[in-house]
Design an enzyme around this catalytic site. Structure first.
Site, PDB file in Angstrom:
ATOM      1  CG  LEU A  83      -2.296  -0.553   1.189  1.00  0.00           C
ATOM      2  CD1 LEU A  83      -3.004  -0.337   2.519  1.00  0.00           C
ATOM      3  CD2 LEU A  83      -3.114   0.072   0.063  1.00  0.00           C
ATOM      4  CG  ASP A  84       1.121   3.843  -3.383  1.00  0.00           C
ATOM      5  OD1 ASP A  84       2.037   3.021  -3.545  1.00  0.00           O
ATOM      6  OD2 ASP A  84       0.404   4.265  -4.316  1.00  0.00           O
ATOM      7  N   PRO A  85       2.307   4.895   0.839  1.00  0.00           N
ATOM      8  CG  PRO A  85       4.478   5.658   1.291  1.00  0.00           C
ATOM      9  CD  PRO A  85       3.646   5.024   0.212  1.00  0.00           C
ATOM     10  CB  ALA A 144      -3.038   3.955   0.124  1.00  0.00           C
TER      11      ALA A 144
END
Length: 310
Positions: A48-50, A52
């Site tokens: 998961l992107d930071p 997100a």
């Protein structure tokens, strides 16, 4: 005189379904969970992107052997697109690279959705973990290189417009398969609508087979650090773990006896005979008294183990 070796950590096994907070990296989250649980090893199923938030399944111990089965599962995201700009990173972090004054009407957005449902071709973002000639795309992009990333096939099972709170934003929910970039969805929809767009909010609510109700906020786990007695603290943390075998719930299941379990633990096949013998399957898992023993195949009247669990 050699230095004493550091303890490797506890040999625990299970899944922790973390509700990852915003602005916190996936690798950082795994390190934090590994430290909190004093685990020997840990890994996650799907970055998961930071920017997100939401579901980040983290495997501890032997559960890391089941990570690929979760990586391949369906995922559900809720996301917000802001219209009027396209950004270098396709999210809030990047600089604007294109702008438009027009804003799409709700009818035009709804009419576009079928184009993004089913099996589609998608180009990952410039700032992504895709490897180009051995280098991560985001490393090349940070160095100022504009790279050609080939399109790849992804599957969108469902894409729903939830709301248009104002002319500048739209809220969506998407159910998708492995490898889908939601940031690319926002970018491509913005281009097709002629108004550009980027992700301004992203939350993952589901990773098969784990339910949303299984998520545990990081703050809840961190609060347990206040328990001074380590044995009590670790017991409180372990209560949040989900059994390793839950990751395999979509595979055929075989319950075996203790004698059969012992053979499987030694890497030997077991014979499956009788009217109730399971049908052949390229992948299945075996348990004894509810404990995961092995993953393997059912073929020619045998269960043949490929991965064995302690």
């Amino acid at each position: 005189m050699s230095k004493p070796r550091k303890p490797k950590g506890r040999k625990i096994s299970g899944w922790l379904i973390l509700d990852k907070p915003y602005d916190f990296g996936s690798t950082e989250a795994v390190s934090k969970i590994k430290w909190l649980f004093k685990a020997e090893k840990a890994g996650h199923a799907g970055t998961l992107d930071p920017l997100a938030s939401g579901m980040l399944p983290i495997a501890l111990g032997d559960a890391t052997k089941t990570v690929p089965y979760v990586m391949d599962g369906r995922k559900v995201y809720e996301f917000t697109v802001t219209w009027g700009e396209e950004r270098a990173t396709d999210d809030m972090e990047g600089d604007a690279v294109a702008t438009a004054d027009i804003r799409p009407p709700e009818e035009a957005i709804r009419a576009l959705l079928p184009r993004y449902t089913g099996t589609i071709q998608q180009v990952p973002p410039q700032f992504s973990a895709i490897k180009i000639d051995g280098n991560r795309a985001y490393d090349l992009a940070r160095d100022g290189e504009v790279i050609e990333i080939p399109a790849r096939e992804v599957t969108i099972h469902r894409l729903t417009l939830l709301a248009c709170p104002d002319a500048n934003t739209a809220h969506f929910e998407v159910e998708c398969g492995k490898g889908t970039y939601v940031r690319s969805l926002a970018r491509d929809m913005g281009r097709d609508l002629g108004c550009y767009g980027y992700i301004s909010g992203l939350r993952r609510t589901f990773v098969a087979p784990f339910a949303e109700k299984s998520m545990v906020p990081l703050a809840t786990l961190v609060e347990l650090e206040a328990i001074e007695n380590q044995e009590e603290r670790l017991a409180a943390l372990d209560a949040f773990l989900i059994d390793t075998g839950e990751a395999l719930s979509d595979l055929p299941h075989l319950a075996v006896s203790e004698d059969q379990a012992q053979r499987l633990r030694m890497g030997n096949p077991i014979i499956l005979r009788g009217r109730d013998a399971p049908l052949p399957a390229p992948e299945a898992y075996a348990t004894a008294r509810g404990q995961l023993i092995a993953i393997g195949e059912i073929a020619e009247g045998e269960f043949r183990p490929r991965r064995v669990f302690a």
